[in-house]
Design an enzyme around this catalytic site. Structure first.
Site, PDB file in Angstrom:
ATOM      1  N   LYS A  52       0.843  -1.196   0.000  1.00  0.00           N
ATOM      2  CA  LYS A  52       0.000   0.000   0.000  1.00  0.00           C
ATOM      3  C   LYS A  52       0.880   1.249   0.000  1.00  0.00           C
ATOM      4  CE  LYS A  52      -3.928  -2.270   2.126  1.00  0.00           C
ATOM      5  NZ  LYS A  52      -4.610  -2.716   3.332  1.00  0.00           N
ATOM      6  N   GLN A  96      -5.022  -1.625   9.506  1.00  0.00           N
ATOM      7  CA  GLN A  96      -4.908  -2.927   8.835  1.00  0.00           C
ATOM      8  C   GLN A  96      -5.557  -4.029   9.679  1.00  0.00           C
ATOM      9  OE1 GLN A  96      -3.603  -3.549   5.666  1.00  0.00           O
ATOM     10  NE2 GLN A  96      -4.412  -5.586   6.015  1.00  0.00           N
ATOM     11  N   ASP A 119     -11.376   2.854   4.014  1.00  0.00           N
ATOM     12  CA  ASP A 119     -11.823   1.473   3.828  1.00  0.00           C
ATOM     13  C   ASP A 119     -13.337   1.395   3.627  1.00  0.00           C
ATOM     14  OD1 ASP A 119      -9.982  -0.538   3.621  1.00  0.00           O
ATOM     15  OD2 ASP A 119      -9.616  -0.697   5.776  1.00  0.00           O
TER      16      ASP A 119
END
Ligand code: NAD
Length: 281
Positions: A52, A96, A119
């Site tokens: 990422k 995460q 997200d």
């Protein structure tokens, strides 16, 4: 059959995003910033986070990783998120997953300011998506959606079958296709006759986690099939779709790997840029 090249599509999307970041920098004299919080030392999570960061830097975003040990207290993480919520240089925050057992995932998700929730997991974004309002959209279903639209720009009236009802994949995918005026059936582990449901579909999105569950004789001729699954087997990584069989009937199909996976990270970058743009209004 069209083999959907997710790597190529993700590279094209990153190129577009790179240009967008240059334009945003010229306009606002600053660039969007992504902050990723990584807790513990699970190897897959470390690899995802590294990828990422690499992709974020490639398109010109400001990128930062905050690392905590496995035994970090939940309140420390929440305090850090609150600080990031008010930091103007941070456009997007991602924690995460998975998290260590002593940390409440929902509390962490809800601590993130919805306007920085790249997200798309915050209940506010989930609600906005299901009401058809502007929101951050979970990266994997967003990637699937963009791949489907490339193959079939007009989805109105198409019959879509989503296999799997997770909050991460199946449910947001349903909302995205409903918004495109598809007739959507969402199936799951208690669905009585999955084959019959799939045989009706113009579009199938499989997000289950069972190797090669979707078979060749479940596919209507001309169906677009998107395989989200990533399953480790003795034969290597396979998807939720029996690739060789399904490719005989499908109009278009994503491979695993090299299909949906690369789009997921590109969509995270897109979400970060979109959060930045909304914050400048
Ligand atoms: P999950 O375990 O949260 O949900 C699985 C869903 O499948 C559930 O809703 C369950 O009801 C349904 N299901 C289980 N057995 C079924 C059956 N026999 N028939 C129909 N439905 C059934 O999974 P998830 O987080 O959505 O992930 C699904 C897969 O996608 C996994 O392989 C995961 O590794 C992969 N994944 C890939 C990406 C990517 O970037 N490509 C991202 C996230 C997840």
């Amino acid at each position: 059959m069209i083999l959907i090249d997710g790597k190529k599509e993700a590279a094209l999307l990153r190129e577009e995003l790179k240009k967008e970041v240059i334009n945003l920098k010229a306009k606002y004299n600053k660039v969007p910033g992504l902050t990723v919080i990584l807790i513990g030392d699970l190897t897959p999570s470390q690899i995802y986070v590294r990828n990422k960061e690499k992709s974020a830097k490639e398109v010109g975003l400001k990128s930062e990783i905050i690392k905590y040990p496995e035994n970090i207290e939940e309140k420390v993480v929440i305090e850090k998120i609150k600080e990031l919520n008010t930091n103007e240089t941070v456009s997007g925050i991602l924690v995460q997953l998975p998290l260590p057992k002593h940390i409440d995932k929902q509390k962490i998700i809800e601590a993130i300011d919805p306007s920085k929730d790249v997200d798309g997991f915050h209940p506010m974004n989930v609600g906005n998506l299901s009401s058809g309002y502007e929101s951050s959209i979970p990266c994997t279903p967003l990637g699937c959606y963009l791949l489907i639209k490339k193959i079939e720009p007009n989805l109105s009236g198409k019959k879509a079958v989503i296999v799997g009802r997770s909050n991460l994949n199946g449910k947001p995918m349903t909302q995205l296709l409903l918004k495109e005026n598809c007739t959507v059936t969402i199936t799951h582990s208690r669905t009585k006759d999955l084959k019959t449901e799939c045989l009706e579909a113009d579009i199938i999105v499989a997000a289950v986690g069972i190797p090669e569950l979707v078979k060749g004789d479940w596919i209507k001729k001309g169906c677009i099939v998107i395989d989200v699954g990533i399953n480790k087997t003795d034969q290597g990584i396979v998807g939720d779709v029996a690739f060789d069989e399904v490719s005989k009937n499908a109009k278009a199909l994503t491979p695993v790997p090299g299909g949906v996976g690369p789009m997921t990270i590109a969509c995270l970058l897109k979400n970060t840029i979109d959060c930045f743009k909304r914050s400048q209004i």
